[in-house]
Design a protein around this motif. Structure first.
Motif, short mmCIF file in Angstrom:
data_model
loop_
_atom_site.label_atom_id
_atom_site.label_comp_id
_atom_site.label_asym_id
_atom_site.label_seq_id
_atom_site.Cartn_x
_atom_site.Cartn_y
_atom_site.Cartn_z
N VAL A 44 37.84 40.34 98.49
CA VAL A 44 38.35 40.88 97.24
C VAL A 44 37.21 41.00 96.23
CG1 VAL A 44 39.99 40.56 95.34
CG2 VAL A 44 40.64 39.90 97.68
N TYR A 45 36.43 39.92 96.11
CA TYR A 45 35.30 39.96 95.17
C TYR A 45 34.31 41.05 95.57
CZ TYR A 45 37.19 35.41 93.79
OH TYR A 45 38.02 34.41 93.38
N ALA A 46 34.05 41.17 96.88
CA ALA A 46 33.09 42.17 97.34
C ALA A 46 33.59 43.58 97.01
CB ALA A 46 32.86 42.03 98.84
N ALA A 47 34.89 43.81 97.22
CA ALA A 47 35.45 45.13 96.94
C ALA A 47 35.41 45.44 95.45
CB ALA A 47 36.88 45.21 97.47
N LYS A 86 33.08 48.69 91.25
CA LYS A 86 32.49 48.72 89.92
C LYS A 86 31.13 49.43 89.94
CE LYS A 86 32.55 44.70 88.13
NZ LYS A 86 32.20 43.40 87.66
N SER A 87 30.28 49.06 90.89
CA SER A 87 28.91 49.57 90.89
C SER A 87 28.73 50.83 91.74
CB SER A 87 27.96 48.49 91.43
OG SER A 87 28.25 48.27 92.80
N GLY A 88 29.66 51.03 92.68
CA GLY A 88 29.49 52.17 93.60
C GLY A 88 28.35 51.98 94.59
N VAL A 89 27.80 50.77 94.62
CA VAL A 89 26.65 50.52 95.49
C VAL A 89 27.00 49.49 96.55
CG1 VAL A 89 24.24 49.73 95.56
CG2 VAL A 89 25.11 50.94 93.54
N LYS A 90 26.64 49.80 97.78
CA LYS A 90 26.79 48.80 98.84
C LYS A 90 25.52 47.97 98.85
CE LYS A 90 29.36 51.87 101.87
NZ LYS A 90 29.31 52.62 103.12
N THR A 91 25.62 46.73 98.46
CA THR A 91 24.42 45.90 98.40
C THR A 91 24.01 45.41 99.78
OG1 THR A 91 25.70 43.90 98.13
CG2 THR A 91 25.04 45.04 96.11
N GLY A 92 24.96 45.39 100.70
CA GLY A 92 24.68 44.85 102.03
C GLY A 92 24.69 43.34 102.04
N GLY A 94 45.85 36.28 90.70
CA GLY A 94 45.92 37.73 90.83
C GLY A 94 44.63 38.36 90.34
N ARG A 95 44.20 39.46 90.98
CA ARG A 95 42.94 40.11 90.60
C ARG A 95 43.21 41.54 90.16
NH1 ARG A 95 38.90 36.99 89.48
NH2 ARG A 95 37.64 38.89 89.66
N PRO A 96 42.28 42.10 89.39
CA PRO A 96 42.47 43.47 88.90
C PRO A 96 42.11 44.52 89.96
CG PRO A 96 40.41 42.58 88.06
CD PRO A 96 41.05 41.48 88.86
N ILE A 97 42.79 44.47 91.09
CA ILE A 97 42.56 45.46 92.14
C ILE A 97 43.82 45.55 93.00
CG2 ILE A 97 41.42 43.74 93.63
CD1 ILE A 97 39.70 46.05 94.76
N GLY A 98 44.16 46.77 93.39
CA GLY A 98 45.35 46.97 94.21
C GLY A 98 45.03 46.92 95.69
N ALA A 99 46.07 46.72 96.51
CA ALA A 99 45.88 46.64 97.96
C ALA A 99 45.31 47.95 98.50
CB ALA A 99 47.20 46.31 98.64
N TYR A 100 45.76 49.06 97.94
CA TYR A 100 45.27 50.37 98.39
C TYR A 100 43.77 50.50 98.13
CZ TYR A 100 44.73 55.49 98.39
OH TYR A 100 44.31 56.77 98.62
N GLU A 101 43.36 50.17 96.90
CA GLU A 101 41.96 50.29 96.52
C GLU A 101 41.11 49.32 97.36
OE1 GLU A 101 44.48 50.00 94.26
OE2 GLU A 101 44.43 52.06 93.51
N LEU A 102 41.65 48.14 97.58
CA LEU A 102 40.92 47.14 98.37
C LEU A 102 40.74 47.62 99.81
CD1 LEU A 102 39.92 44.02 98.25
CD2 LEU A 102 41.88 43.68 99.71
N ALA A 103 41.83 48.13 100.40
CA ALA A 103 41.78 48.54 101.80
C ALA A 103 40.71 49.62 102.00
CB ALA A 103 43.14 49.05 102.25
N LYS A 104 40.70 50.61 101.10
CA LYS A 104 39.72 51.71 101.24
C LYS A 104 38.30 51.16 101.07
CE LYS A 104 40.87 55.84 100.48
NZ LYS A 104 41.35 56.80 101.53
N ALA A 105 38.13 50.26 100.11
CA ALA A 105 36.78 49.73 99.85
C ALA A 105 36.29 48.89 101.03
CB ALA A 105 36.77 48.91 98.57
N VAL A 106 37.13 48.02 101.57
CA VAL A 106 36.64 47.15 102.65
C VAL A 106 36.40 47.94 103.94
CG1 VAL A 106 37.60 45.01 101.69
CG2 VAL A 106 38.94 46.31 103.40
N GLU A 107 37.15 49.02 104.12
CA GLU A 107 36.86 49.87 105.28
C GLU A 107 35.44 50.40 105.17
OE1 GLU A 107 39.19 53.53 105.67
OE2 GLU A 107 38.78 53.54 107.82
#
Ligand code: 1PR
Length: 535
Positions: free
Chosen positions: A355-358, A363-369, A432-445
């Motif tokens: 969740v934190y990673a997503a 926020k940054s649009g950058v994959k830090t790796g 609870g965090r300021p991110i939805g399951a949809y947004e999280l799923a797309k980001a972690v993919e």
């Protein structure tokens, strides 16, 4: 003689081959590990389980002089069994981070599954084979399903046709196994394919055992929907590791003592669910977000013991993140995950830290790796990394009032709200965090998750069925497999989730622990309703 019961194993240390070791021991054989190229040339029978990515595997083989020894061994037609990457490496090259040159024994290039063909990648789960030729090791397979987990595959061609012993259909018809003389290789995992898989290994290890049955022509089938048993594990107040189960994540009895609900011992239950036909078993260390998981040695022990008798995939989650122990020593999430893999996990599952990673990534649009998710996925492959989402439903009147993706719900909220979004939580639903399951799923993919374990706090332990709205939303949003979780209370709920959503698997805990419905009954119902399952 003693020699007859020894199998040489080429393990170059890139991942979990513990389950294979366990399976070989279970079949009564001893293992000799390859240390030098000489050991390969001296082997009586050799098993090569490829793990990790193609390029680093070839590097190790080349640097240690083992590539040449392997080629010699195989060209001499000595007993060989390659597994998964151990099949792919026999080909000329792979597109995985490549092209990268392989051993070049079989014509063909290993390529990636094409998710634009309407399939989910990685190909994870149980699939049946189409037998192309008579090889003794596949004798018992028939129409049975075997377990695959991979994103790359070799394709049949006129040049390699003589090698192919079976194919499997997933988008394309890819090569599921090869055989020539005493040389065998399989793309699936026999050590994770239950009894059927053990029988493949047994036939390789003991070719003199004869033929038990005439080869049954397998019918190519669809990928089976998986039924997964989940064990939420934590230490109770007495300090024993127990399987527990919450109601909406509350695992304490509502009595004066307020004790942690105890539903049994993790290793025993895992063994029982394996015997009952679970397609996978998951362990979630549910308090690891606050305790140090490597300090939690009992959990590693649980994995070690469970993997001795459970020959289907094991997932473990909880506490996978960077850590400082009491003495100030720093452990990276990669070390934590590696310890889980070494102890017998096939996949690890990340909750809070993903969740934190997503959030960071969005926020940054950058994959830090640098996130746990990215690092573990890079080293062990994305098929080994599950992200567990713990969302809570938030009803809204007007979808435009929130910045998160909403769904029109089947059952309106308490104030007649027709929409909801699903808020992600961390620390076992506590925050609870300021991110939805949809947004999280797309980001972690995008960050490298290979699969999503989709819980729902509202439905957890309620036995009233899965949250179809949520599961539909997420399984349509991503192209990696989604495991539906939370709320199963009857066999019909499994049918419903597979009919109405694109979930690849359904996970349940309470109904199995309380022995309300056996796993076999779930499978029978699904099969009766025309849904492909592994029986
Ligand atoms: O955040 O990386 O340490 O991971 C913690 C992991 O532990 C997450 O996967 C999270 O889902 C899980 N977890 C944390 N607290 C709880 C709790 O119950 N208090 N368990 C918890 C989550 C949910 C499911 C459950 C299904 C099916 N359990 O796994 O088994 O909801 O239940 P049902 O069939 O009985 O309805 P991190």
């Amino acid at each position: 003689s003693a020699e007859d019961s020894v199998v040489t194993l080429l393990d170059y240390g890139a991942g979990n081959v513990r389950s294979l070791r366990n399976a070989i021991k279970h079949l009564g054989f001893d293992i000799k590990d390859v240390q030098t190229p000489e050991d390969i040339l001296k082997a009586k029978r050799l098993i090569f389980p490829g793990v990790g990515a193609f390029a680093p595997a070839m590097d190790v083989l080349n640097n240690k002089g083992m590539a040449e020894a392997l080629c010699t061994y195989i060209e001499q037609d000595r007993p060989f069994l390659g597994i998964c990457l151990g099949l792919q490496l026999l080909f000329e090259s792979s597109e995985e981070n490549g092209p990268v040159k392989g051993l070049g024994l079989i014509p063909g290039v290993v390529g990636r599954f094409d998710s634009s063909k309407g399939i989910r990648v990685p190909h994870i789960g149980w699939n049946a084979l189409e037998i192309a030729k008579d090889t003794q090791i596949l004798d018992d397979i028939g129409n049975s399903h075997v377990y695959f987990v991979h994103s790359y595959r070799a394709m049949p061609s006129d040049e390699n046709r003589e090698w192919i012993s079976s194919t499997c259909k997933y988008g394309d018809n890819f090569i599921a196994s090869i055989q020539r003389g005493n040389v065998h290789a399989v793309q699936f995992h026999p050590e994770k394919s239950g009894d059927v898989g053990l029988s493949v290994l047994r036939r390789f290890l003991n070719p003199k055992s004869g033929r038990t049955q005439k080869l049954v022509q397998g019918n190519a089938s669809k990928l089976a929907k998986r039924v997964i048993a989940c064990l939420d594990v934590r230490t109770n107040d007495k300090g024993d590791l127990v399987v527990t189960k919450g109601d909406q994540y509350d695992v304490r009895e509502h009595t004066k003592e307020n004790e942690v609900r105890n539903l049994g011992k993790p290793v025993d239950l895992a063994g029982q669910y394996y015997n009952d036909g679970a397609d996978e078993v998951s362990f979630l260390n549910i308090t690891a977000f606050r305790d140090f998981p490597l300090g939690d040695l009992p959990m590693l022990q649980v994995l070690r013991y469970a993997s001795e008798n459970v020959f289907v995939p094991l997932t473990v989650g909880g506490g996978i993140r960077d850590f400082k122990d009491g003495n100030g020593r720093y452990y990276s999430s990669l070390e934590v995950a590696s310890e889980y893999f070494r102890s017998g996990a096939d996949k690890i599952s990340i909750g809070s830290d993903a969740v934190y990673a997503a959030e960071e990534y969005l926020k940054s649009g950058v994959k830090t790796g640098k996130s746990s998710l990215e690092q573990i996925s890079r080293v062990y492959g994305n098929q080994a990394v599950v992200v567990s989402i713990d969302p809570r439903r938030v009803y809204v009147k007007d979808p435009k009032a929130v910045e998160f993706r909403t769904v029109k719900v089947r059952n309106p909220g308490p104030n007649g709200e027709e929409y909801a979004w699903y808020q992600c939580t961390v620390s076992g639903g506590r925050e609870g965090r300021p991110i939805g399951a949809y947004e999280l799923a797309k980001a972690v993919e995008e960050l490298g998750a290979g699969e999503i374990l989709l819980n729902c706090i509202d439905c957890d332990g309620q036995g009233r069925g899965f949250d179809i709205d949520l599961i539909k939303l997420i399984s349509d949003a991503v192209s990696i497999p989604v495991i539906a979780s939370s709320g199963a209370g009857a066999v019909e709920h499994f049918t419903e989730v597979f009919r109405e959503t694109n979930a690849s698997a359904a996970l349940a805990a309470g109904i199995f622990h309380r022995k309300e419905v056996p796993i076999q009954a779930v499978k029978e119902h699904l099969s009766k309703e025309g849904i492909e399952v592994r029986m």
